[in-house]
Design a protein around this motif. Structure first.
Motif, mmCIF file in Angstrom:
data_model
loop_
_atom_site.group_PDB
_atom_site.id
_atom_site.type_symbol
_atom_site.label_atom_id
_atom_site.label_comp_id
_atom_site.label_asym_id
_atom_site.label_seq_id
_atom_site.Cartn_x
_atom_site.Cartn_y
_atom_site.Cartn_z
ATOM 1 N N VAL A 1 0.624 -7.588 4.111
ATOM 2 C CA VAL A 1 0.595 -6.174 3.737
ATOM 3 C C VAL A 1 1.851 -5.454 4.211
ATOM 4 N N SER A 2 2.417 -4.647 3.328
ATOM 5 C CA SER A 2 3.481 -3.723 3.688
ATOM 6 C C SER A 2 3.076 -2.338 3.214
ATOM 7 N N GLN A 3 3.744 -1.311 3.720
ATOM 8 C CA GLN A 3 3.383 0.063 3.387
ATOM 9 C C GLN A 3 4.605 0.889 3.030
ATOM 10 N N LEU A 4 4.417 1.808 2.082
ATOM 11 C CA LEU A 4 5.394 2.843 1.784
ATOM 12 C C LEU A 4 4.669 4.175 1.754
ATOM 13 N N THR A 5 5.360 5.222 2.172
ATOM 14 C CA THR A 5 4.804 6.569 2.162
ATOM 15 C C THR A 5 5.733 7.485 1.376
ATOM 16 N N ILE A 6 5.144 8.264 0.480
ATOM 17 C CA ILE A 6 5.904 9.273 -0.258
ATOM 18 C C ILE A 6 5.782 10.588 0.503
ATOM 19 N N VAL B 1 0.857 -1.189 0.000
ATOM 20 C CA VAL B 1 0.000 0.000 0.000
ATOM 21 C C VAL B 1 0.893 1.238 0.000
ATOM 22 N N VAL B 2 0.646 2.131 -0.946
ATOM 23 C CA VAL B 2 1.448 3.353 -1.072
ATOM 24 C C VAL B 2 0.575 4.561 -0.767
ATOM 25 N N GLY B 3 1.030 5.412 0.151
ATOM 26 C CA GLY B 3 0.273 6.617 0.521
ATOM 27 C C GLY B 3 1.141 7.852 0.508
#
Length: 332
Positions: free
Chosen positions: A36-41, A7-9
């Motif tokens: 689930v893994s997450q990345l944030t810009i 998931v990218v936010g």
């Protein structure tokens, strides 16, 4: 085999915080069914995970992010607005060969461009508000003739949208819109009910629509109204069968014409003569309180089920590898 979902936010635009809220909610819901893994810009373009920046600087952190994208089965983008919803993330995933939840580059780019969306809509018989496009460099030459709605061509969450009712208001509205985009759309106001329709393309390719939602707000449904809690929503909207049929027909027309996938929210003004398209959101707000989840909840589809259906649809229609994974999941 449990699919891996990234998931990218976040993002590099005015919708950064809205995107982070969507990403956090989506990731929490998907953990029930997926890894689930997450990345944030960050606002400055640096990609981060829970530990901080993936690497120093934009380009180096992006390089690491691409490798993370390549290591998962599907990416769930939750970056609203430019450099996200406009097809940027879809293009990145396409180049990396990783399946993406939602619309492709083309649909995202056209849907984000309010002027091009109007051109497409009118070509397929979907009515839009009369308007014109101007460039930010020309705003000093624009004179006031009558009230107009001023909006950036490419911006979401109603940022930069203003109803100008006199000459001073027009000058200020144009200046505000120019802060978000060099191209500005000036439209005639449509005084009518505001109704949203959500279109979802499922894993089997079929499209269906949740109950329509009506927005009750005094004046323009701008950014402040959208997030200060003053607007009320009715779902299902109180519509006749004829009104609902016309709204759903036009929503599906524009969804298909743009080549959308996943879920999109199509916003209309409902006049006595029928629907008038306001805009389409190819990556609508996805926190549980957002309009699209509210609409599907009214249809008995929980937030967790909605997000899981979007992942299943992506896996079914994505790369050959993701389609094979979806086939194995069905047989397990």
């Amino acid at each position: 085999m449990i699919p891996r979902v990234l998931v990218v936010g976040g993002g590099q635009n005015a919708e950064h915080e809205v995107s982070r809220a969507s990403a956090t909610a989506v990731a929490a819901a998907l953990r029930e069914h997926y890894r689930v893994s997450q990345l944030t810009i960050r606002r400055d373009g640096v990609w981060c995970d829970d530990s901080g920046p993936l690497a120093p600087g934009v380009a180096r952190s992006l390089s690491v992010a691409v490798s993370r994208i390549g290591d998962v089965d599907v990416v769930f983008p939750a970056v609203h607005g430019v450099l996200g919803e406009d097809g940027t993330l879809a293009a990145l995933c396409a180049l990396a060969g990783t399946t993406l939840v939602g619309s492709s580059l083309g649909a995202g780019a056209v849907g984000m461009d309010k002027w091009v969306t109007k051109v497409v809509a009118e070509a397929i018989g979907v009515r839009t508000a009369p308007g014109r496009i101007i460039h930010a460099r020309d705003i000093a030459a624009i004179t006031f003739e009558r009230p107009v709605v001023v909006k950036p061509v490419a911006s979401g969450s109603s940022y930069g949208v203003t109803l100008a009712e006199d000459a001073a208001g027009l000058a200020e509205a144009l200046r505000v819109a120019a802060n978000f985009d060099s191209r500005i759309l000036v439209e005639e106001p449509i005084h009518a009910r505001e109704v949203d329709v959500a279109v979802l393309r499922d894993a089997d390719g079929a499209c269906w629509m949740a109950p329509a939602l009506e927005i009750h707000a005094s004046g323009v449904f701008d950014t402040d109204t959208k997030y200060d809690g003053s607007a009320r929503f009715s779902v299902p909207a109180d519509l006749t069968e004829r009104e609902l049929s016309a709204l759903q027909r036009d929503a599906l027309r524009i969804f298909d014409a743009l080549g959308c996938a996943g879920v999109a929210r199509v916003d209309f003004f409902l006049t006595a003569q029928g629907p008038v398209l306001n805009e389409i959101n190819t990556l609508p707000g996805l926190s549980p309180a957002s309009q699209v989840p509210r609409m599907f909840a009214a249809a008995g589809v929980s937030y967790a089920e909605l997000t899981a259906r979007l992942v299943r649809a992506a896996l079914a229609s994505g790369t050959p590898q993701s389609a094979a994974l979806m086939s194995r999941l069905r047989n397990e």
